[in-house]
Design a protein around this motif. Structure first.
Motif, PDB file in Angstrom:
ATOM      1  N   LEU A 178       0.513   8.331 -14.011  1.00 55.80           N
ATOM      2  CA  LEU A 178       1.252   8.591 -12.770  1.00 55.80           C
ATOM      3  C   LEU A 178       2.759   8.646 -13.001  1.00 55.80           C
ATOM      4  O   LEU A 178       3.428   9.550 -12.474  1.00 55.80           O
ATOM      5  CB  LEU A 178       0.922   7.511 -11.727  1.00 55.80           C
ATOM      6  N   VAL A 203       5.552  10.324 -10.483  1.00 56.71           N
ATOM      7  CA  VAL A 203       5.311   9.536  -9.261  1.00 56.71           C
ATOM      8  C   VAL A 203       6.247   8.328  -9.354  1.00 56.71           C
ATOM      9  O   VAL A 203       6.334   7.687 -10.398  1.00 56.71           O
ATOM     10  CB  VAL A 203       3.834   9.078  -9.187  1.00 56.71           C
ATOM     11  N   PHE A 225       5.339   3.330  -6.295  1.00 58.88           N
ATOM     12  CA  PHE A 225       4.101   3.912  -5.778  1.00 58.88           C
ATOM     13  C   PHE A 225       3.038   3.950  -6.869  1.00 58.88           C
ATOM     14  O   PHE A 225       1.859   3.707  -6.606  1.00 58.88           O
ATOM     15  CB  PHE A 225       4.370   5.322  -5.240  1.00 58.88           C
ATOM     16  N   LEU A 265      -0.693   2.481  -6.651  1.00 51.41           N
ATOM     17  CA  LEU A 265      -1.840   3.369  -6.846  1.00 51.41           C
ATOM     18  C   LEU A 265      -2.736   2.899  -7.980  1.00 51.41           C
ATOM     19  O   LEU A 265      -3.959   3.009  -7.902  1.00 51.41           O
ATOM     20  CB  LEU A 265      -1.341   4.790  -7.162  1.00 51.41           C
ATOM     21  N   ILE A 279      -5.372   0.504  -6.914  1.00 52.75           N
ATOM     22  CA  ILE A 279      -6.367   0.894  -5.908  1.00 52.75           C
ATOM     23  C   ILE A 279      -7.786   1.069  -6.475  1.00 52.75           C
ATOM     24  O   ILE A 279      -8.742   0.548  -5.892  1.00 52.75           O
ATOM     25  CB  ILE A 279      -5.851   2.119  -5.120  1.00 52.75           C
ATOM     26  N   PRO A 306      -8.058  -3.333  -0.599  1.00 50.06           N
ATOM     27  CA  PRO A 306      -6.637  -2.941  -0.613  1.00 50.06           C
ATOM     28  C   PRO A 306      -5.768  -3.781   0.331  1.00 50.06           C
ATOM     29  O   PRO A 306      -4.552  -3.772   0.218  1.00 50.06           O
ATOM     30  CB  PRO A 306      -6.656  -1.481  -0.146  1.00 50.06           C
ATOM     31  N   LEU A 327      -1.291  -5.312   0.404  1.00 53.96           N
ATOM     32  CA  LEU A 327      -0.294  -5.550   1.446  1.00 53.96           C
ATOM     33  C   LEU A 327       0.091  -7.031   1.499  1.00 53.96           C
ATOM     34  O   LEU A 327       1.258  -7.381   1.641  1.00 53.96           O
ATOM     35  CB  LEU A 327      -0.828  -5.093   2.812  1.00 53.96           C
ATOM     36  N   ALA A 380       0.262  11.945  -4.291  1.00 66.20           N
ATOM     37  CA  ALA A 380       0.038  10.582  -4.808  1.00 66.20           C
ATOM     38  C   ALA A 380       0.723   9.559  -3.901  1.00 66.20           C
ATOM     39  O   ALA A 380       0.137   8.529  -3.545  1.00 66.20           O
ATOM     40  CB  ALA A 380       0.568  10.476  -6.235  1.00 66.20           C
ATOM     41  N   MET A 381       1.969   9.870  -3.489  1.00 68.99           N
ATOM     42  CA  MET A 381       2.695   8.939  -2.609  1.00 68.99           C
ATOM     43  C   MET A 381       2.004   8.846  -1.250  1.00 68.99           C
ATOM     44  O   MET A 381       1.959   7.783  -0.628  1.00 68.99           O
ATOM     45  CB  MET A 381       4.147   9.383  -2.435  1.00 68.99           C
ATOM     46  N   VAL A 399      -1.133   9.020  -0.659  1.00 70.91           N
ATOM     47  CA  VAL A 399      -2.300   8.124  -0.744  1.00 70.91           C
ATOM     48  C   VAL A 399      -1.851   6.685  -0.439  1.00 70.91           C
ATOM     49  O   VAL A 399      -2.491   5.977   0.344  1.00 70.91           O
ATOM     50  CB  VAL A 399      -2.959   8.204  -2.146  1.00 70.91           C
ATOM     51  N   VAL A 400      -0.721   6.296  -1.025  1.00 75.23           N
ATOM     52  CA  VAL A 400      -0.201   4.941  -0.750  1.00 75.23           C
ATOM     53  C   VAL A 400       0.149   4.824   0.738  1.00 75.23           C
ATOM     54  O   VAL A 400      -0.152   3.820   1.390  1.00 75.23           O
ATOM     55  CB  VAL A 400       1.032   4.629  -1.628  1.00 75.23           C
ATOM     56  N   ILE A 447      -2.968   4.271   2.728  1.00 77.60           N
ATOM     57  CA  ILE A 447      -3.428   2.874   2.556  1.00 77.60           C
ATOM     58  C   ILE A 447      -2.585   1.950   3.444  1.00 77.60           C
ATOM     59  O   ILE A 447      -3.105   1.077   4.130  1.00 77.60           O
ATOM     60  CB  ILE A 447      -3.295   2.432   1.072  1.00 77.60           C
ATOM     61  N   PHE A 448      -1.268   2.187   3.446  1.00 82.89           N
ATOM     62  CA  PHE A 448      -0.370   1.358   4.268  1.00 82.89           C
ATOM     63  C   PHE A 448      -0.718   1.501   5.756  1.00 82.89           C
ATOM     64  O   PHE A 448      -0.671   0.540   6.504  1.00 82.89           O
ATOM     65  CB  PHE A 448       1.098   1.770   4.064  1.00 82.89           C
TER      66      PHE A 448
END
Lengths: 434, 163
Positions: free
Chosen positions: A17, A22, A26, A30, A33, A44, A48, B98-99, B101-102, B105-106
């Protein structure tokens, strides 16, 4: 799933990534995950929760404040005053302005806890001045970037705040432990300036009179009191590191707005915004890096390293070198703060298993990760200095590596002789250093 | 699309103002903490420490949202630059997906996280933890909006080239 499987999935995904560009924060999130979904006991939601736990820290509050105080000091134009003081001290050495650059960086390192603020603040003044006097651009840029590294080694230091907060080490003791190695790095850079100056015939200033020195010292007195207030306040037990960082902000505001009157009121919101945004971006990485580190620990990955080192029969010195190499390599690719959390949490049990002192381990880690600020491809200080000097990293690479080589010798010395790190904290704060 | 862009620009300005104000406010509780210890001018409040921590959490999340829109989250510049604009757009699409996806999730897990916070109160001020946990779904939403705009731009660029 074994610890090794988890490690391979997470580090593999993270590497792919970040190569794809990326953002690191992030990519770290990722990479966790797949593991959250593969293992039934995980969700997940934990990502948080780990983020919140890592941000909910009074110690980390010091980071935006140290960034703000550095930006305020930069805006207040203290660099020029420090430059004049440094000129009267070391300007008459061969390569005068090069030495001035190193000494200003050392003093500013005591005022600011951020190397990037230091590279931007000092580079903006020193690089044009050195170029004007005929110093080669590449050398000038390399020297400015390498000297800025001292910003996070000489106290106060944002990286030490993170290290102390994450790994429960006394930040006051860490600050003291960084002083001698930081000064040694400064001297090694001054030795390099001397050799370069002799070879290339760089100019010197006339020797300053004692009167000139005292005048310059008087003008620079208020800014150079900052490190005494911060480090003295913390080690003397007057403030916590976070409170000291606020005192640094209030002091910088007082100087800039009322005493030197070099900051306009209208500029304050802009400084608040810039500092908050930059601190937030750095700290955001801590959240996802903590989740990453938590998962590695959950699957007992650090234990694999402990067992490997035990079977190999490594001692303090070999773990010191392993720590340095791991941080130097990862520091080439990612920002210092997530690197501390990922590599630091994996290697901390290894260091403990061989009886390495937590302060020694921390300083070896912080110095190595600070060197990552000048190693491409991801060397923030080198990038800033190159942008200011209007040159490319490729051109400045050779001189940077020469200077880094000398700084690595200092790191090797620090690894071999833990007393360089431990002497000052033992003397000033004996109860924190057994 | 212009509506999304206008909305995002306004949202971005609100985020910028909010983070500036919070950074200024952050100085207050920590200063109070020091002054209350060394002077008799103000009583020793116990809420200062918690309020400062909560301000920090919001500053981090607001800064993270802002950096998604202006593309300033730290990344690694190691791959050679694409030779065509189209290649460049493909590279950006990969990053933005990709960002995203995060972000999703958030938003999804953040919603549950917010509800989980609804049931809790903070230790010192008695504030509902919803006020803190809500930052995560909001960050997810900001990612969706800002990255959505960027992805639409990238796709438009790709299509323009294809045509």
């Amino acid at each position: 799933m074994t610890a090794l499987d988890v490690g391979l999935i997470m580090f593999g995904a993270f590497a792919v990534l970040i190569v794809l560009r990326v953002p690191v924060a992030f990519a770290l999130g990722l990479a966790c995950i797949p593991v959250f979904f593969i293992d039934d006991r995980l969700t997940p939601f934990l990502l948080l929760n780990e983020m919140l736990k890592s941000y909910n820290s009074f110690i980390l509050l010091a980071i935006p404040f140290f960034m703000l105080s550095a930006n305020l000091m930069n805006s207040a134009g203290v660099t020029e005053r420090l430059m004049e003081l440094a000129r009267t001290m070391v300007g008459w050495f061969p390569g005068g302005l090069g030495h001035v650059n190193v000494v200003v960086s050392m003093i500013f390192a005591g005022i600011s806890g951020s190397s990037t603020a230091e590279a931007a603040g000092i580079g903006g003044v020193m690089i044009p001045a050195m170029k004007k006097q005929g110093y080669d651009t590449e050398f000038t840029v390399a020297l400015t970037a390498c000297a800025a590294v001292m910003g996070v080694i000489i106290p106060p230091s944002i990286l030490m705040v993170v290290w102390g907060g994450v790994m429960s080490v006394s930040i006051g003791a860490l600050f003291l432990a960084g002083v001698l190695p930081g000064v040694m790095i400064g001297f090694s850079l001054m030795a390099a300036v001397y050799v370069y100056a002799k070879q290339r015939g760089y100019p010197v200033y006339a020797r300053a009179t004692l009167r000139e020195f005292f005048c310059a010292a008087w003008r620079a007195l208020l800014p150079i009191l900052t490190p005494l207030i911060i480090v003295g306040g913390i080690t003397g037990g007057f403030f916590t590191p976070t409170e000291a960082s606020v005192i640094a902000v209030l002091y910088a505001l007082l100087l800039g707005l009322f005493v030197l009157r070099t900051i306009e009121w209208g500029k304050v919101p802009e400084l608040l915004y810039d500092s908050a945004r930059f601190a937030a971006i750095s700290l955001f990485c801590i959240g996802t890096a903590s989740a990453f580190g938590w998962l590695l620990a959950y699957f007992h990955l650090p234990q694999l390293f402990v067992d490997a080192v035990k079977s190999y029969g490594g001692g303090i010195t070999s773990v010191g070198f392993i720590t340095a190499i791991a941080f130097l390599i990862i520091g080439c690719f990612i920002d210092a703060i997530p690197a501390i959390i990922i590599v630091g949490t994996v290697l901390a049990p290894v260091a403990k298993s061989v009886g390495m002192h937590p302060l020694h381990f921390a300083i070896v880690g912080v110095i190595s990760i600070a060197f990552g600020l000048v190693t491409p491809p991801y060397g923030l200080c080198l990038m800033i200095a190159c942008a200011l000097g209007k040159t490319t990293i490729a051109k400045a690479f050779k001189d940077t590596m020469v200077l880094l080589g000398l700084m690595l010798l200092v790191l090797g010395f620090v690894i071999l002789f833990p007393d360089v790190v431990l002497a000052l904290p033992r003397w000033v704060m004996p109860k924190f250093v057994q | 699309m212009p509506r999304l862009r206008d909305f995002n620009a306004a949202f971005y300005r609100v985020l910028q103002r909010a983070i500036t104000v919070l950074m200024g406010l952050l100085i207050v509780p920590v200063t109070l903490q020091i002054f209350s210890r060394y002077t008799e001018l103000i009583p020793r409040y116990i809420w200062t420490e918690e309020v400062a921590r909560f301000c920090l959490i919001w500053i981090i999340m607001l800064g993270a949202m802002i950096a998604v829109r202006d593309g300033t989250h730290f990344d690694l510049d190691i791959l050679p630059k694409a030779r065509t604009k189209q290649g460049d757009a493909i590279g950006r699409i990969i990053v933005h997906v990709a960002m995203l996806v995060v972000g999703v999730i958030f938003l999804v897990y953040g919603w549950r996280f917010a509800l989980f916070g609804w049931d809790q109160t903070s230790e010192l001020t008695g504030l509902s933890m919803l006020a803190i946990h809500i930052a995560w779904p909001l960050t997810g939403l900001a990612c969706l909006l800002f990255l959505g705009e960027k992805l639409l731009d990238d796709v438009a660029l790709l299509r323009g080239r294809d045509a």
